[in-house]
Design a protein around this motif. Structure first.
Motif, PDB file in Angstrom:
ATOM      1  N   ASP A  16     -16.513  27.612  -2.217  1.00  0.00           N
ATOM      2  CA  ASP A  16     -17.065  26.564  -1.365  1.00  0.00           C
ATOM      3  C   ASP A  16     -16.042  25.911  -0.446  1.00  0.00           C
ATOM      4  O   ASP A  16     -16.286  24.809   0.044  1.00  0.00           O
ATOM      5  N   PHE A  17     -14.913  26.526  -0.222  1.00  0.00           N
ATOM      6  CA  PHE A  17     -13.956  25.966   0.734  1.00  0.00           C
ATOM      7  C   PHE A  17     -14.198  26.649   2.073  1.00  0.00           C
ATOM      8  O   PHE A  17     -13.441  27.416   2.543  1.00  0.00           O
TER       9      PHE A  17
ATOM     10  N   THR B 256     -11.073  16.071   3.915  1.00  0.00           N
ATOM     11  CA  THR B 256      -9.674  15.780   4.237  1.00  0.00           C
ATOM     12  C   THR B 256      -8.812  15.823   2.992  1.00  0.00           C
ATOM     13  O   THR B 256      -7.695  16.366   3.003  1.00  0.00           O
ATOM     14  N   GLU B 257      -9.309  15.273   1.897  1.00  0.00           N
ATOM     15  CA  GLU B 257      -8.535  15.228   0.654  1.00  0.00           C
ATOM     16  C   GLU B 257      -8.248  16.618   0.117  1.00  0.00           C
ATOM     17  O   GLU B 257      -7.161  16.885  -0.398  1.00  0.00           O
ATOM     18  N   ARG B 258      -9.207  17.538   0.247  1.00  0.00           N
ATOM     19  CA  ARG B 258      -8.937  18.874  -0.274  1.00  0.00           C
ATOM     20  C   ARG B 258      -7.953  19.617   0.613  1.00  0.00           C
ATOM     21  O   ARG B 258      -7.181  20.447   0.120  1.00  0.00           O
TER      22      ARG B 258
ATOM     23  N   LYS C 191      -9.318  29.176  -0.921  1.00  0.00           N
ATOM     24  CA  LYS C 191      -8.476  28.001  -1.135  1.00  0.00           C
ATOM     25  C   LYS C 191      -8.806  27.284  -2.438  1.00  0.00           C
ATOM     26  O   LYS C 191      -7.928  26.681  -3.051  1.00  0.00           O
ATOM     27  N   ARG C 192     -10.081  27.298  -2.851  1.00  0.00           N
ATOM     28  CA  ARG C 192     -10.394  26.747  -4.164  1.00  0.00           C
ATOM     29  C   ARG C 192      -9.571  27.460  -5.237  1.00  0.00           C
ATOM     30  O   ARG C 192      -9.049  26.831  -6.166  1.00  0.00           O
ATOM     31  N   LEU C 193      -9.460  28.764  -5.117  1.00  0.00           N
ATOM     32  CA  LEU C 193      -8.707  29.563  -6.077  1.00  0.00           C
ATOM     33  C   LEU C 193      -7.246  29.132  -6.116  1.00  0.00           C
ATOM     34  O   LEU C 193      -6.609  29.178  -7.172  1.00  0.00           O
TER      35      LEU C 193
END
Length: 387
Positions: free
Chosen positions: A386-387, A124-126, A355-357
């Protein structure tokens, strides 16, 4: 006796004649993988950026990078952040929070934590971190614009940011129906804005409906300045089955623009429900968009093969088609970045596992400039994170 030995030797060597080309191909592939230094054989998702050569080297009108240092500058506009005097531009996105209890184990500790830089995130936080970075980019590139978040009234969504409005709309926001609900939420939002105009609203507020995983890297006010006659704008790419991307839809904020966009989206919603419910979780909206556009007999799909903006009348609405290469550019995964990044890119779309990017790019921007950040993106979109 010698003939027998020779014959046996021939039989022994014969299979090698068939396997030799294969072995050479394998050796060549292995050599290339070493040169590129990319983890092609490892299919697991990575928790770090994987840098590689920035695509587009030597191509005209493409970002040129040396590592993560830009050798040329992107064509950033110097507009006034508004389409004309008195007009505003609002970014509208659909976002909701799902069951946050799944982020915590029986001991009350967060599970499946993911680290980006110095921060660790639960699932949720990410998602919230991505939403906040989406807002951050708009604050930097279009500081006079605001953000409107359409969400489930039952969602425990709290965003305390200047210029951000939470806008609850009833609907079905489950993961399986979110893309369908997004169109419904857009339609309801536009209906309410029409009501405001009918009650005497005088100023013009344009809207850009976007996914929350995009980074606006240049001012977009010129869309409404340079193309004064369209009602809505869509982004297109040279893709036969999915030429339109629903992650960016611009709407002229006049009563006529809002009304015609609402009618257009109602037709898309109808086609979605009748033809593409089997793709309701993903892609159904894009397939429905393409069907509505391509179903008009006068529409020439060959126009999608050239990255040039054009206007077409579709079902009574004047639709501006903008190239994804500029207004919805996505860092390709793997080795598909043959053409690099256009110098005039305005919007970067971090779809799926990219999304990590998006988070990494924002963190990098705090210690660098925008052109160098785009080089980081160009050199990093090379594997599944890893998203």
């Amino acid at each position: 006796m010698r003939i027998g030995v020779g014959w046996r030797l021939y039989l022994f060597l014969l299979p090698l004649l068939f396997f030799l080309p294969y072995l050479l191909s394998v050796l060549e592939l292995h050599k290339n993988s070493i040169v590129e230094d990319l983890p092609k054989k490892n299919r697991k998702k990575f928790d770090h950026l994987v840098l590689g050569p920035a695509a587009g080297q030597g191509l005209p009108n493409r970002l040129q990078c040396q590592g993560i240092k830009a050798l040329n500058k992107t064509h950033f506009s110097a507009s006034s952040h508004v389409a004309s005097v008195g007009d505003r531009i609002s970014f509208v996105t659909v976002f909701t929070i799902y069951n946050t209890s799944l982020d915590i184990n029986a001991d009350g500790r967060a599970i499946n934590l993911l680290s980006v830089g110095n921060a660790s995130y639960s699932k949720t936080e990410r998602s919230m971190a991505i939403l906040n970075v989406f807002i951050n980019f708009i604050e930097v590139t279009m500081p006079l614009s605001d953000v409107i978040i359409l969400t489930d009234p039952a969602s425990d969504l709290s965003v305390h940011r200047k210029g951000v409005t939470i806008y609850p709309i009833e609907g079905e926001y489950s993961r399986e129906r979110l893309m369908l609900q997004r169109i419904r939420s857009y339609i309801t939002f536009l209906e309410r804005k029409l009501e405001e105009h009918s009650q005497g609203r005088r100023h013009i507020n344009h809207y850009i409906f976007t996914d929350s995983d995009i980074a606006v890297v240049d001012d977009l006010g010129h869309i409404f300045q340079n193309h004064p006659n369209f009602h809505l704008a869509l982004t297109f790419r040279n893709n036969k089955d999915q030429p339109l991307n629903s992650g960016f839809i611009a709407v002229r904020g006049t009563p006529d623009g809002i009304l015609r966009t609402k009618v257009f989206l109602q037709e898309v919603l109808s086609i979605y429900g009748s033809k593409y419910m089997n793709a309701s979780r993903m892609l159904g909206d894009q397939l429905a968009l393409a069907w509505v556009v391509k179903s008009h007999a006068s529409f020439d799909t060959r126009r999608f093969t050239k990255a040039q903006a054009f206007v077409e009348e579709i079902g009574g609405a004047s639709v501006l088609f903008l190239p994804c290469a500029t207004y919805n550019w996505t860092p390709p995964e793997g080795a598909g970045q043959f053409h690099g990044m256009p110098l005039d890119v305005k919007v970067v779309h971090f779809k799926g596992s990219r999304k990590r990017l998006m988070l990494e790019s924002w963190n990098f921007l705090s210690s660098s400039n925008l052109s160098d950040m785009l080089c980081l993106i160009l050199a990093s979109g090379r594997t599944k994170y890893d998203f």
